[in-house]
Scaffold this motif. Structure first.
Motif, short mmCIF file in Angstrom:
data_model
loop_
_atom_site.label_atom_id
_atom_site.label_comp_id
_atom_site.label_asym_id
_atom_site.label_seq_id
_atom_site.Cartn_x
_atom_site.Cartn_y
_atom_site.Cartn_z
N LEU A 147 -7.94 6.38 -8.12
CA LEU A 147 -8.57 5.11 -7.75
C LEU A 147 -7.57 4.16 -7.09
O LEU A 147 -7.88 3.54 -6.07
CB LEU A 147 -9.19 4.45 -8.99
CG LEU A 147 -9.85 3.08 -8.74
CD1 LEU A 147 -10.98 3.19 -7.73
CD2 LEU A 147 -10.37 2.49 -10.06
N TYR A 148 -6.36 4.06 -7.66
CA TYR A 148 -5.37 3.14 -7.10
C TYR A 148 -4.91 3.58 -5.71
O TYR A 148 -4.55 2.76 -4.87
CB TYR A 148 -4.17 2.98 -8.05
CG TYR A 148 -3.33 4.21 -8.25
CD1 TYR A 148 -2.31 4.54 -7.37
CD2 TYR A 148 -3.55 5.05 -9.34
CE1 TYR A 148 -1.53 5.66 -7.55
CE2 TYR A 148 -2.78 6.17 -9.53
CZ TYR A 148 -1.77 6.48 -8.65
OH TYR A 148 -0.99 7.60 -8.83
N GLN A 149 -4.94 4.91 -5.45
CA GLN A 149 -4.58 5.39 -4.12
C GLN A 149 -5.66 5.05 -3.10
O GLN A 149 -5.36 4.71 -1.96
CB GLN A 149 -4.34 6.91 -4.15
CG GLN A 149 -3.07 7.30 -4.90
CD GLN A 149 -2.88 8.80 -4.95
OE1 GLN A 149 -3.81 9.55 -5.26
NE2 GLN A 149 -1.67 9.26 -4.65
N SER B 243 0.83 -1.21 0.00
CA SER B 243 0.00 0.00 0.00
C SER B 243 0.86 1.26 0.00
O SER B 243 0.56 2.22 -0.72
CB SER B 243 -0.91 0.01 1.23
OG SER B 243 -1.77 -1.11 1.23
N ALA B 244 1.93 1.25 0.81
CA ALA B 244 2.82 2.41 0.87
C ALA B 244 3.44 2.69 -0.49
O ALA B 244 3.61 3.85 -0.89
CB ALA B 244 3.92 2.17 1.91
N MET B 245 3.77 1.63 -1.24
CA MET B 245 4.36 1.79 -2.57
C MET B 245 3.31 2.28 -3.58
O MET B 245 3.58 3.19 -4.38
CB MET B 245 4.98 0.48 -3.04
CG MET B 245 6.17 0.02 -2.20
SD MET B 245 6.79 -1.60 -2.68
CE MET B 245 7.42 -1.23 -4.33
N VAL B 246 2.11 1.70 -3.52
CA VAL B 246 1.06 2.07 -4.48
C VAL B 246 0.61 3.51 -4.27
O VAL B 246 0.44 4.27 -5.24
CB VAL B 246 -0.14 1.11 -4.33
CG1 VAL B 246 -1.36 1.64 -5.07
CG2 VAL B 246 0.22 -0.27 -4.86
N ILE B 247 0.43 3.91 -3.03
CA ILE B 247 -0.06 5.26 -2.72
C ILE B 247 0.88 6.33 -3.25
O ILE B 247 0.47 7.41 -3.68
CB ILE B 247 -0.27 5.41 -1.20
CG1 ILE B 247 -1.47 4.57 -0.75
CG2 ILE B 247 -0.48 6.87 -0.80
CD1 ILE B 247 -1.55 4.37 0.74
N GLN B 248 2.20 6.03 -3.22
CA GLN B 248 3.19 7.03 -3.64
C GLN B 248 3.45 7.02 -5.14
O GLN B 248 4.15 7.89 -5.65
CB GLN B 248 4.51 6.79 -2.91
CG GLN B 248 4.39 6.96 -1.40
CD GLN B 248 5.68 6.63 -0.69
OE1 GLN B 248 6.54 7.48 -0.49
NE2 GLN B 248 5.85 5.38 -0.29
N SER C 122 -6.31 -1.10 1.49
CA SER C 122 -5.44 -2.26 1.71
C SER C 122 -4.49 -2.02 2.87
O SER C 122 -4.11 -2.95 3.58
CB SER C 122 -4.66 -2.60 0.44
OG SER C 122 -3.76 -1.57 0.09
N ALA C 123 -4.10 -0.75 3.11
CA ALA C 123 -3.26 -0.41 4.26
C ALA C 123 -4.01 -0.68 5.56
O ALA C 123 -3.46 -1.25 6.52
CB ALA C 123 -2.83 1.05 4.19
#
Length: 278
Positions: A260-262, A128-133, A268-269
């Motif tokens: 949307l992905y964030q 989640s940390a990778m996707v959000i950024q 998911s986080a």
């Protein structure tokens, strides 16, 4: 309590990263802000230790704390340089993988026992940390070799930093003395870097740095508490979610919209956090 402390650290680091984002967007030097934040944090932590009579230094404590401070400062410098050299869309997610170093060391070196569900939660939080950024719309000219070098140095700096922090709590070294050594050593390192780069100093950098320094003291104090009493393999992924604060602050301050992905990353986080508590 240690989970709450990890969340305090997450919020503190996220707040500071938001301030860094705002300050660099307004032409302030990240290097100078870091220097002032380290210097003010050194004064605050030293004053606290002196008032409570807990100043007990030896060469090992000073060296370990100074190394932690230098690694943190260098990691931030390398990260900012990486943003200048390569694709911003990948820089933050890649550097975020540094949490794998201390997580793996928690099991291999410090023999922490993590259940399968907790490992699943850790994977969710890190993912989640990778996707959000991630920001696919970011475009810039890329110098791949310098970029990869900067990213690798940032990952190593932050990864080794996490292992050393856990080591200090494992050896039962007083966290205040580590903090004083960390901020003192980091201040010297940043002062040298500033002299070498010869950037122009601005008066308001001191005010911003002082605010970041005070927040940092609370964040790192909570960080050491969480590592001392909790599972490092869970603490590190929670702290890595400080990007959530930056993203949410961007929505509030800059009226940015979550993609949307964030949104999926945020949910998911939360799922990952819940899984680590089962």
């Amino acid at each position: 309590m240690w989970v709450a402390a990890a969340f305090i650290t997450m919020i503190s680091f996220g707040t500071n990263n938001t301030i860094f984002k705002w300050s660099t967007g307004n032409g302030l030097s990240k290097l100078h802000i870091q220097f002032f934040f380290y210097f003010v944090a050194f004064i605050v932590s030293f004053g606290y230790g002196a008032m409570n009579g807990i100043l007990h230094f030896n060469l090992f404590t000073i060296l370990l704390g100074s190394l932690i401070g230098i690694l943190n400062a260098n990691g931030n410098i390398q990260m900012s340089k990486a943003f200048e050299k390569g694709p911003a869309s990948l820089t933050s997610p890649l550097i975020g993988t540094n949490a794998l170093f201390p997580i793996l060391s928690a099991g291999l070196i410090f023999h922490e026992k993590i259940s399968l569900l907790q490992w699943l939660g850790i994977v969710f939080m890190l993912g989640s940390a990778m996707v959000i950024q991630y920001s696919p719309s970011s475009k810039r000219n890329t110098s791949y070799l310098p970029w990869i070098l900067r990213v690798a140095l940032a990952i190593l700096s932050f990864g080794i930093l996490g292992i050393l922090m856990k080591t200090s709590t494992y050896l039962h070294i007083n966290s205040v003395n580590i903090l004083i050594s960390m901020y003192g050593g980091g201040s010297v390192y940043l002062a040298v870097c500033s002299l070498l780069q010869k950037e122009k100093w601005r008066r308001n950098e001191a005010g911003v740095g002082a605010m970041v320094g005070i927040i940092s003291v609370f964040g790192y104090a909570a960080y050491f508490f969480a590592l001392q009493f909790g599972a490092a393999s869970i603490v590190f992924p929670i702290v890595s979610l400080n990007c959530l604060i930056v993203v949410l602050a961007g929505c509030w301050i800059y009226k940015e919209k979550l993609k949307l992905y964030q949104i999926i990353g945020v949910f998911s986080a939360v799922l990952g956090i819940l899984l680590t508590k089962i």
